[in-house]
Design an enzyme around this catalytic site. Structure first.
Site, mmCIF file in Angstrom:
data_model
loop_
_atom_site.group_PDB
_atom_site.id
_atom_site.type_symbol
_atom_site.label_atom_id
_atom_site.label_comp_id
_atom_site.label_asym_id
_atom_site.label_seq_id
_atom_site.Cartn_x
_atom_site.Cartn_y
_atom_site.Cartn_z
ATOM 1 N N LYS A 13 0.834 -1.216 0.000
ATOM 2 C CA LYS A 13 0.000 0.000 0.000
ATOM 3 C C LYS A 13 0.867 1.265 0.000
ATOM 4 O O LYS A 13 0.608 2.197 -0.747
ATOM 5 C CB LYS A 13 -0.924 0.042 1.236
ATOM 6 C CG LYS A 13 -1.870 -1.129 1.362
ATOM 7 C CD LYS A 13 -2.800 -0.982 2.569
ATOM 8 C CE LYS A 13 -2.110 -0.979 3.917
ATOM 9 N NZ LYS A 13 -1.454 -2.235 4.285
ATOM 10 N N ARG A 88 -9.299 0.705 9.151
ATOM 11 C CA ARG A 88 -8.820 -0.636 9.475
ATOM 12 C C ARG A 88 -9.905 -1.477 10.151
ATOM 13 O O ARG A 88 -9.683 -2.655 10.409
ATOM 14 C CB ARG A 88 -7.689 -0.559 10.492
ATOM 15 C CG ARG A 88 -6.289 -0.259 10.042
ATOM 16 C CD ARG A 88 -5.463 -1.366 9.571
ATOM 17 N NE ARG A 88 -4.145 -1.603 10.076
ATOM 18 C CZ ARG A 88 -3.034 -0.950 9.760
ATOM 19 N NH1 ARG A 88 -3.048 0.116 9.040
ATOM 20 N NH2 ARG A 88 -1.879 -1.381 10.205
ATOM 21 N N ARG A 127 11.822 -6.329 5.454
ATOM 22 C CA ARG A 127 11.614 -4.885 5.272
ATOM 23 C C ARG A 127 12.409 -4.095 6.322
ATOM 24 O O ARG A 127 12.507 -4.510 7.470
ATOM 25 C CB ARG A 127 10.116 -4.578 5.426
ATOM 26 C CG ARG A 127 9.797 -3.112 5.249
ATOM 27 C CD ARG A 127 8.390 -2.897 4.766
ATOM 28 N NE ARG A 127 7.419 -2.854 5.850
ATOM 29 C CZ ARG A 127 6.117 -2.618 5.644
ATOM 30 N NH1 ARG A 127 5.639 -2.462 4.434
ATOM 31 N NH2 ARG A 127 5.292 -2.590 6.657
ATOM 32 N N ARG A 162 11.430 -2.396 12.202
ATOM 33 C CA ARG A 162 10.415 -1.892 13.126
ATOM 34 C C ARG A 162 10.155 -2.906 14.246
ATOM 35 O O ARG A 162 10.238 -4.104 14.034
ATOM 36 C CB ARG A 162 9.100 -1.646 12.357
ATOM 37 C CG ARG A 162 9.099 -0.344 11.620
ATOM 38 C CD ARG A 162 7.988 -0.240 10.599
ATOM 39 N NE ARG A 162 6.688 -0.727 11.013
ATOM 40 C CZ ARG A 162 5.605 -0.665 10.239
ATOM 41 N NH1 ARG A 162 5.676 -0.132 9.031
ATOM 42 N NH2 ARG A 162 4.448 -1.138 10.654
ATOM 43 N N ARG A 173 -0.238 -9.307 13.515
ATOM 44 C CA ARG A 173 -0.808 -8.249 12.652
ATOM 45 C C ARG A 173 -1.623 -8.862 11.524
ATOM 46 O O ARG A 173 -2.672 -8.339 11.151
ATOM 47 C CB ARG A 173 0.312 -7.367 12.080
ATOM 48 C CG ARG A 173 0.823 -6.357 13.088
ATOM 49 C CD ARG A 173 2.150 -5.776 12.653
ATOM 50 N NE ARG A 173 2.037 -4.900 11.515
ATOM 51 C CZ ARG A 173 3.056 -4.615 10.692
ATOM 52 N NH1 ARG A 173 4.240 -5.167 10.887
ATOM 53 N NH2 ARG A 173 2.886 -3.809 9.684
HETATM 54 P P1 AMP Z 1 1.036 0.269 9.480
HETATM 55 O O1 AMP Z 1 2.284 1.055 9.267
HETATM 56 O O2 AMP Z 1 -0.120 0.765 8.651
HETATM 57 O O3 AMP Z 1 1.245 -1.215 9.349
HETATM 58 O O4 AMP Z 1 0.594 0.533 10.996
HETATM 59 C C1 AMP Z 1 1.424 0.193 12.084
HETATM 60 C C2 AMP Z 1 0.588 0.047 13.335
HETATM 61 O O5 AMP Z 1 -0.052 1.295 13.639
HETATM 62 C C3 AMP Z 1 -0.540 -0.959 13.262
HETATM 63 O O6 AMP Z 1 -0.117 -2.280 13.516
HETATM 64 C C4 AMP Z 1 -1.482 -0.432 14.339
HETATM 65 O O7 AMP Z 1 -0.992 -0.726 15.634
HETATM 66 C C5 AMP Z 1 -1.366 1.070 14.167
HETATM 67 N N1 AMP Z 1 -2.352 1.591 13.181
HETATM 68 C C6 AMP Z 1 -2.079 2.172 11.974
HETATM 69 N N2 AMP Z 1 -3.208 2.543 11.360
HETATM 70 C C7 AMP Z 1 -4.234 2.185 12.174
HETATM 71 C C8 AMP Z 1 -5.651 2.294 12.088
HETATM 72 N N3 AMP Z 1 -6.266 2.834 11.027
HETATM 73 N N4 AMP Z 1 -6.376 1.802 13.138
HETATM 74 C C9 AMP Z 1 -5.796 1.271 14.212
HETATM 75 N N5 AMP Z 1 -4.466 1.123 14.350
HETATM 76 C C10 AMP Z 1 -3.681 1.592 13.354
#
Ligand code: AMP
Length: 215
Positions: A13, A88, A127, A162, A173
């Protein structure tokens, strides 16, 4: 363009969003990037989000909607936006629908990027991300390493793995994605906005989106 990009962690994404911003100046809005920035800055919001993020759990919907309500009203969103990692959950999608109606904003399309699980697992464990919260450039130790090991090509900051990209956090996740986020595909199908694209190459996904939008 005004798009939502759906897809499991590691589906591409972020990469696709970055490529699309170059087309018409639409901005990428990644709630994950915003939250990591807040954690690094040690803000109240960051402190509230940190423990959820480390475990690979979702941050509560109320915190996310607070962020997005402000973000979508910033002037740079006028040209368009690519929502990456938001919504999400179904409650977030419902709240977004209300928010967009209130702001008189109409989405063009919701793109679901489908990538096989083994490709996702491989991508996430290899990554690496720039540790500078204003940069957050993405690398891959196998397919796209930084020119100098461990150092970001763009800003010179350390490139790190990360906290939520350990094998354990990644499985969690993906499970969370299947339970909470995958149902959004049905939600947006009913809204008549969904376009599913299967593709492990970001170029293929970007071209499919462009042709769908007539660009
Ligand atoms: P990402 O970089 O999009 O994989 O997000 C990393 C982490 O941030 C996720 O595993 C969640 O803990 C939190 N997070 C990001 N976006 C959301 C969202 N829309 N709703 C809830 N948690 C989020």
């Amino acid at each position: 363009m005004k798009l939502i990009l759906l897809g499991a962690p590691g589906a591409g994404k972020g990469t696709v969003a970055k490529m699309l911003t170059a087309i018409d100046g639409s901005v990428q809005i990644s709630t994950g990037d915003i939250l990591r920035g807040e954690v690094q800055a040690g803000s109240d919001l960051g402190k509230q989000a940190e423990e959820f993020m480390k475990k690979g759990d979702l941050v509560p919907d109320s915190l996310i909607m607070g962020i997005m309500e402000k973000r979508l009203q910033q002037p740079d969103c006028a040209k368009g936006f690519l929502l990456d990692g938001f919504p999400r959950t179904i409650p977030q999608a419902e709240a977004l629908k209300e928010l967009l109606a209130k702001l008189s904003i109409k989405l063009d399309m919701v793109v679901s990027i489908d990538v096989p699980r083994d490709v996702i697992l491989d991508r996430l464990t290899t990554r690496r991300t720039c540790s500078n919260s204003d940069c957050q450039a993405i690398y891959n130790v196998k397919s796209q390493p930084p020119k100098q090991e461990g150092i970001c090509d763009k800003c010179g900051s350390p490139v790190i793995q990360r906290d939520d990209e350990t094998v354990e956090a990644i499985s969690h996740r993906l499970e969370t994605y299947n339970q909470k986020t995958a149902p959004l595909v049905g939600f947006y199908e009913k809204e008549g906005l969904l376009k599913s694209i299967t593709g492990t190459s970001s170029d293929v996904v970007v071209n499919a989106i462009k042709s769908e939008l007539g660009l």
